[in-house]
Design an enzyme around this catalytic site. Structure first.
Site, PDB file in Angstrom:
ATOM      1  CD  GLU A 231     -14.254  47.542 -29.340  1.00 51.02           C
ATOM      2  OE1 GLU A 231     -15.266  47.538 -30.057  1.00 51.02           O
ATOM      3  OE2 GLU A 231     -13.873  46.541 -28.697  1.00 51.02           O
ATOM      4  CG  ASP A 233     -17.251  50.198 -29.901  1.00 53.97           C
ATOM      5  OD1 ASP A 233     -16.425  49.808 -30.747  1.00 53.97           O
ATOM      6  OD2 ASP A 233     -17.665  49.484 -28.971  1.00 53.97           O
ATOM      7  CD  GLU A 236     -20.577  48.739 -31.489  1.00 52.38           C
ATOM      8  OE1 GLU A 236     -20.383  47.602 -31.930  1.00 52.38           O
ATOM      9  OE2 GLU A 236     -20.715  49.014 -30.287  1.00 52.38           O
ATOM     10  CG  HIS A 247     -15.647  48.764 -24.986  1.00 51.89           C
ATOM     11  ND1 HIS A 247     -16.531  47.849 -24.435  1.00 51.89           N
ATOM     12  CD2 HIS A 247     -16.293  49.299 -26.055  1.00 51.89           C
ATOM     13  CE1 HIS A 247     -17.640  47.831 -25.127  1.00 51.89           C
ATOM     14  NE2 HIS A 247     -17.528  48.712 -26.115  1.00 51.89           N
TER      15      HIS A 247
END
Length: 461
Positions: A231, A233, A236, A247
């Site tokens: 993942e 990101d 956020e 991640h």
């Protein structure tokens, strides 16, 4: 969606569930969302873009009638005696995007509303960018940059308007799971680095075995299985704080989607599974710059902004090794470089994510080194090279009240200690009941998505 102690537990319609057969009561029509691909020669508009709602939000019922397969936060065990039987008997329905879910698109802009009240009340949503009606758009971010405009002015403490990439299958798992008849068109196949166990159907089977209803969410629960993948990101954020975070995972296919159980899902040892749940985050406030992002600050969250993220490789090619993830902002026509770290103990003032930054950050913050153990940027880059799906969502947090993003976390930590303070929100903020009651009109607007060669998706001046 997506850092320390965070597990995806989304609210949905009172009678919303996910399923793998296809219903016939509501025609599935994806909202159109245009976006651009950019090179040194200029940007080309992809007017065929569209978004699909995640299957976890959709109504599922017995094929051919209106009997629910899942109600509230429990399965109908008369129908769903086991995972395969449930998948064979239950149909997932098309979505009425705007009236039921508060999702609307106009040109290159997508609006996601937090609370939508109709016959039932819907909370939050998650959608995917499509390449066609039945396949997700895949992005290889290596040696590229990804840019978008965002308006977070209506996102208070406790909410997250997120834009990120996960290593899902382009067809939503349709090809590899015989029990999945719905596919990407109906938003199946989700995974992320938290290995979420609240996903109701995984690999074409219902997550019925071991299902435990949530103690604080009347629409969610967890089963024996989770679904893991790498993942990235990109964003956020709410109006108070923002973070971007890679991640990596060591699942099949260098971070590709894999069903997990037990310790593979980071349970009970948070750091003993297939993926890095914490990531290596860059949150300007957490990095010591308290006046960079927020209302009236350098990046003024009362106004729309442009967010640029660059993925730099060792040989400046899409087949190279990922060495740096860099952030740039544009607001009011001016390019603003990312803030620099401001903590004693960091060997140098960093303004981007590198393996050296992550090593120093984890040491100074005394955080677990899960990012490094899962391969760091090298492993993250391997996953990105396989192609990722773009996810856009709005959600509140039943696990940690979003305090990991916008407040002091852990709440019993010393806020003067490096890494504890992440934003100015109170440690008593973010309770979903409060956020849903007090901020039902919250929303996030994503627009002007661009993807291309580094330096081509925004104007420098």
């Amino acid at each position: 969606m997506l850092t320390t102690t965070l597990v995806f537990t989304f609210l949905s319609l009172l009678y919303t569930v996910s399923g793998q057969q296809v219903g016939s009561y509501q025609t599935e029509t994806h909202p159109k969302l245009s976006w651009q691909t950019c090179t040194r020669s200029g940007c080309t508009t992809n007017s065929a873009g569209e978004v699909a709602l995640d299957a976890n939000w959709r109504w599922t019922h017995i094929t051919g009638n209106y009997t629910n397969c899942y109600t509230g936060n429990t399965w109908n065990t008369t129908i769903c005696t086991d995972g395969k039987t449930c998948a064979s008997k239950c149909a997932v329905e098309g979505a009425n995007y705007q009236s039921t879910y508060g999702i609307s698109a106009s040109g290159n802009a997508l609006t996601l509303k937090f609370v939508t009240k109709g016959e039932n009340t819907n909370i939050g949503s998650r959608v995917y960018l499509m390449a066609s009606e039945s396949r997700y758009q895949m992005f290889n971010l290596l040696n590229k940059e990804f840019t978008f405009d965002v308006d977070v002015s209506q996102l208070p403490c406790g909410l997250n308007g997120a834009l990120y990439f996960v290593q899902m299958d382009a067809d939503g798992g349709l090809g590899k799971s015989s029990g999945n008849k719905a596919g990407a068109k109906y938003g199946t196949g989700y995974c992320d680095s938290q290995c979420p166990r609240d996903i109701k159907y995984i690999d074409g089977e219902a997550n019925v075995a071991g299902w435990q209803p949530s103690s604080n969410d009347t629409n969610a629960g967890t089963g024996n299985y989770g679904t893991c993948c790498s993942e990235m990101d990109i964003w956020e954020a709410n109006s108070i704080a923002t973070a971007y975070t890679p991640h990596p995972c060591k699942t099949t296919n260098d971070g590709g989607q894999q069903r997990c159980t037990g310790q593979q899902c980071n349970v009970p040892d948070r750091y003993g599974g297939l993926c890095d749940p914490d990531g290596c985050d860059f949150n300007s406030f957490r990095m010591g710059e308290k006046n960079f992002y927020g209302p009236g600050m350098t990046i003024d969250t009362k106004k729309k902004m442009t967010v640029v993220t660059q993925f730099i490789t060792n040989n400046n090619s899409t087949s190279g090794t990922l060495t740096e993830i860099r952030r740039v902002y544009v607001q009011d026509g001016k390019v603003v470089q990312n803030s620099k770290t401001n903590f004693p103990g960091l060997l140098s003032p960093y303004d981007s994510i590198t393996d050296k930054f992550c090593d120093d950050q984890k040491k100074v913050f005394q955080d677990a080194t899960s990012f490094q153990k899962n391969g760091g940027l090298v492993q993250m880059g391997k996953g990105l090279s396989k192609g990722h799906v773009l996810v856009l969502s709005i959600w509140d947090d039943h696990t940690a009240n979003m305090l990991w993003l916008d407040s002091n976390y852990p709440t019993n930590g010393d806020a003067s200690k490096p890494g504890i303070a992440r934003g100015t929100c109170s440690t008593s903020s973010g309770n979903p009941k409060d956020v849903e009651a007090n901020s039902p009109n919250a929303q996030v607007i994503f627009s002007n998505i661009k993807f291309g060669d580094i330096g081509t998706t925004y104007t420098s001046r």
